[in-house]
Scaffold this motif. Structure first.
Motif, PDB file in Angstrom:
ATOM      1  N   HIS A 154      25.607  59.520  -7.299  1.00  0.00           N
ATOM      2  CA  HIS A 154      24.465  60.426  -7.413  1.00  0.00           C
ATOM      3  C   HIS A 154      23.173  59.656  -7.144  1.00  0.00           C
ATOM      4  N   VAL A 156      18.770  59.865  -8.123  1.00  0.00           N
ATOM      5  CA  VAL A 156      17.704  60.492  -8.903  1.00  0.00           C
ATOM      6  C   VAL A 156      16.384  59.994  -8.335  1.00  0.00           C
ATOM      7  N   GLU A 166      14.298  65.042  -8.618  1.00  0.00           N
ATOM      8  CA  GLU A 166      15.386  65.459  -7.734  1.00  0.00           C
ATOM      9  C   GLU A 166      16.663  64.703  -8.096  1.00  0.00           C
ATOM     10  N   ILE A 167      17.721  65.461  -8.310  1.00  0.00           N
ATOM     11  CA  ILE A 167      19.026  64.880  -8.629  1.00  0.00           C
ATOM     12  C   ILE A 167      20.014  65.389  -7.588  1.00  0.00           C
ATOM     13  N   LYS A 168      20.693  64.464  -6.935  1.00  0.00           N
ATOM     14  CA  LYS A 168      21.700  64.848  -5.955  1.00  0.00           C
ATOM     15  C   LYS A 168      23.032  64.240  -6.364  1.00  0.00           C
ATOM     16  N   ILE A 176      25.869  70.210 -15.153  1.00  0.00           N
ATOM     17  CA  ILE A 176      24.535  70.731 -14.812  1.00  0.00           C
ATOM     18  C   ILE A 176      23.869  71.315 -16.055  1.00  0.00           C
ATOM     19  N   LYS A 180      20.340  70.110 -17.842  1.00  0.00           N
ATOM     20  CA  LYS A 180      19.239  71.055 -18.083  1.00  0.00           C
ATOM     21  C   LYS A 180      18.908  71.173 -19.563  1.00  0.00           C
ATOM     22  N   LEU A 188      13.655  69.795 -13.234  1.00  0.00           N
ATOM     23  CA  LEU A 188      14.806  69.295 -12.489  1.00  0.00           C
ATOM     24  C   LEU A 188      15.058  70.114 -11.229  1.00  0.00           C
ATOM     25  N   ILE A 190      18.174  70.156  -8.910  1.00  0.00           N
ATOM     26  CA  ILE A 190      19.524  69.606  -8.755  1.00  0.00           C
ATOM     27  C   ILE A 190      20.153  70.141  -7.476  1.00  0.00           C
ATOM     28  N   ASN A 192      23.562  70.194  -5.793  1.00  0.00           N
ATOM     29  CA  ASN A 192      24.956  69.968  -6.182  1.00  0.00           C
ATOM     30  C   ASN A 192      25.808  69.772  -4.925  1.00  0.00           C
TER      31      ASN A 192
END
Length: 199
Positions: A154, A156, A166-168, A176, A180, A188, A190, A192
């Motif tokens: 992942h 961040v 941003e989270i990938k 998730i 949150k 956030l 996200i 996914n």
């Protein structure tokens, strides 16, 4: 290489450079050269011109109020900025609008850049967002060590323009929801999907 030949090459380059400053000679060279670049490619890039103009002015104004030793945390505790290349604007996201530093920066930039700079009220304190992005990263790392999301990498990051973290990565619904619930869901963003680091 023969010194005489080097001298002739240098003289040829000098002559071509001199001819390049004469519009009548440039025009005749372009007319004869079928491969000459079109007028579109010869036009200047407006984004590049915008950045060349504004970046030194912005950096000078910011560093005048926040010397390099104090730049990081002290500046981000008050504001952040980005270059909006689509609209050719410098956008300041300001959390603390009435400090002496931000008042001075705003005055200088509005005087020098006029409509090329915009000041907006930040949704979140930029330093808080940056610190939270690090907390999210540390949280995900600790969870990965305990088996949470262990099959996927992942990333961040902190997105200044969107004022978001941003989270990938590939997460299930429970993961998730956990993110949150553990952090402010509104901050956030996200994505996914499987994240590939490129290494």
């Amino acid at each position: 290489m023969n010194p005489k030949r080097i001298w002739w090459i240098g003289l040829s380059i000098l002559m071509l450079s001199a001819c390049g400053n004469r519009p009548d000679l440039v025009a005749s060279k372009v007319e004869r050269n079928q491969d000459a670049p079109s007028s579109q490619t010869q036009q200047s890039d407006p984004i590049l011109e915008f950045q060349r103009e504004v970046i030194p002015i912005v950096e000078s104004a910011v560093h005048a109020q926040f010397p390099k030793a104090d730049y990081g945390d002290a500046f981000f505790a008050q504001a952040d900025y980005y270059y909006d290349n689509d609209n050719l604007k410098v956008v300041f996201l300001v959390d603390k609008e009435h400090t002496k530093e931000m008042t001075a920066i705003r005055k200088e930039l509005e005087d020098k850049l006029r409509d090329k700079v915009v000041f907006k009220k930040a949704k979140y304190n930029p330093k808080f967002l940056q610190d939270t992005a690090k907390e999210v990263s540390d949280y995900l790392f600790s969870k990965t060590l305990s088996g949470y999301n262990s099959n996927s990498s992942h990333s961040v990051g902190y997105n200044t323009k969107e004022e978001a973290i941003e989270i990938k990565g590939k997460f299930n619904d429970e993961q998730i929801a956990d993110l949150k619930q553990h952090f402010n869901a509104d901050m956030l963003k996200i994505t996914n999907e499987e994240f590939h680091s490129g290494f």
